[in-house]
Write a protein that holds these residues in place. Structure first.
Motif, PDB file in Angstrom:
ATOM      1  N   VAL A  90       0.830  -1.195   0.000  1.00  0.00           N
ATOM      2  CA  VAL A  90       0.000   0.000   0.000  1.00  0.00           C
ATOM      3  C   VAL A  90       0.867   1.249   0.000  1.00  0.00           C
ATOM      4  N   ASP A  91       1.892   1.292   0.862  1.00  0.00           N
ATOM      5  CA  ASP A  91       2.753   2.465   0.954  1.00  0.00           C
ATOM      6  C   ASP A  91       3.582   2.653  -0.301  1.00  0.00           C
ATOM      7  N   ASP A  92       3.807   1.603  -1.075  1.00  0.00           N
ATOM      8  CA  ASP A  92       4.607   1.701  -2.282  1.00  0.00           C
ATOM      9  C   ASP A  92       3.959   2.604  -3.323  1.00  0.00           C
ATOM     10  N   ALA A  93       2.649   2.827  -3.210  1.00  0.00           N
ATOM     11  CA  ALA A  93       1.931   3.643  -4.186  1.00  0.00           C
ATOM     12  C   ALA A  93       2.129   5.135  -3.920  1.00  0.00           C
ATOM     13  N   ILE A  94       2.699   5.486  -2.770  1.00  0.00           N
ATOM     14  CA  ILE A  94       2.902   6.883  -2.421  1.00  0.00           C
ATOM     15  C   ILE A  94       4.234   7.338  -3.001  1.00  0.00           C
ATOM     16  N   PRO A  95       4.217   8.340  -3.879  1.00  0.00           N
ATOM     17  CA  PRO A  95       5.462   8.813  -4.506  1.00  0.00           C
ATOM     18  C   PRO A  95       6.444   9.363  -3.469  1.00  0.00           C
ATOM     19  N   ASP A  96       7.720   9.077  -3.659  1.00  0.00           N
ATOM     20  CA  ASP A  96       8.760   9.567  -2.755  1.00  0.00           C
ATOM     21  C   ASP A  96       8.786  11.089  -2.712  1.00  0.00           C
ATOM     22  N   GLU A  97       8.433  11.732  -3.843  1.00  0.00           N
ATOM     23  CA  GLU A  97       8.411  13.194  -3.881  1.00  0.00           C
ATOM     24  C   GLU A  97       7.378  13.743  -2.900  1.00  0.00           C
ATOM     25  N   ASP A  98       6.228  13.058  -2.792  1.00  0.00           N
ATOM     26  CA  ASP A  98       5.188  13.485  -1.864  1.00  0.00           C
ATOM     27  C   ASP A  98       5.659  13.321  -0.422  1.00  0.00           C
ATOM     28  N   VAL A  99       6.322  12.185  -0.144  1.00  0.00           N
ATOM     29  CA  VAL A  99       6.847  11.943   1.202  1.00  0.00           C
ATOM     30  C   VAL A  99       7.841  13.043   1.560  1.00  0.00           C
ATOM     31  N   GLN A 100       8.746  13.365   0.644  1.00  0.00           N
ATOM     32  CA  GLN A 100       9.765  14.385   0.902  1.00  0.00           C
ATOM     33  C   GLN A 100       9.127  15.743   1.159  1.00  0.00           C
ATOM     34  N   LEU A 101       8.074  16.075   0.411  1.00  0.00           N
ATOM     35  CA  LEU A 101       7.403  17.352   0.604  1.00  0.00           C
ATOM     36  C   LEU A 101       6.794  17.440   2.005  1.00  0.00           C
ATOM     37  N   VAL A 102       6.153  16.365   2.466  1.00  0.00           N
ATOM     38  CA  VAL A 102       5.561  16.353   3.812  1.00  0.00           C
ATOM     39  C   VAL A 102       6.669  16.458   4.862  1.00  0.00           C
ATOM     40  N   VAL A 103       7.790  15.756   4.644  1.00  0.00           N
ATOM     41  CA  VAL A 103       8.923  15.821   5.571  1.00  0.00           C
ATOM     42  C   VAL A 103       9.397  17.260   5.718  1.00  0.00           C
ATOM     43  N   GLU A 104       9.569  17.946   4.584  1.00  0.00           N
ATOM     44  CA  GLU A 104      10.074  19.322   4.595  1.00  0.00           C
ATOM     45  C   GLU A 104       9.081  20.301   5.216  1.00  0.00           C
ATOM     46  N   ARG A 105       7.817  20.174   4.845  1.00  0.00           N
ATOM     47  CA  ARG A 105       6.806  21.144   5.305  1.00  0.00           C
ATOM     48  C   ARG A 105       6.400  20.908   6.761  1.00  0.00           C
TER      49      ARG A 105
END
Length: 132
Positions: A90-105
């Motif tokens: 399930v988590d594999d469908a989440i783009p790494d770019e989206d994860v990085q954006l949440v991490v930064e913000r």
């Protein structure tokens, strides 16, 4: 699209960049297109993503294998990663770019960001808001 027949590829790339169009080659292992009654499975396909005016368009080039719908779907037991880290597909469908954006913000760890995105069905704003 542009009718660039004999145009230099580098010049075409520059023109597209000036117009706000970004083209990225993706290193896809497999692409599956599911219709109502069959699946088209592209192994070793060439996949290109084009970002233009906030819209992402994907181009898949390759020879598909056709199979009956559901013939290749994984069972719940198969959803655990081969890495055996306890995560599911399930988590594999989440783009790494989206994860990085949440991490930064939101100033959280990648695992926290991925979990929030999964909980919010990939909604970036909602995932970030969970931490504020």
């Amino acid at each position: 699209m542009f009718g660039g027949g004999g145009m230099n590829p580098r010049k075409m790339q520059q023109m597209m960049k000036q117009m706000g169009i970004d083209v990225t080659e993706l290193d896809a292992e497999e692409v599956i297109i599911r219709t109502g009654d069959e699946e088209l499975v592209f192994s070793d396909a060439q996949v290109t993503r084009m970002d233009a005016q906030g819209t992402q368009t994907y181009q898949v080039v390759g020879e598909p294998e056709t199979r009956e719908r559901g013939a290749g779907e994984a069972s719940d037991a198969d959803a655990v990663d081969d890495a055996d880290d306890g995560t599911t597909g399930v988590d594999d469908a989440i783009p790494d770019e989206d994860v990085q954006l949440v991490v930064e913000r939101a100033g959280v760890t990648p695992d926290e960001a991925r979990e929030a995105l999964a909980t919010e069905d990939g909604d970036l704003a909602a995932a970030i808001a969970r931490f504020q």
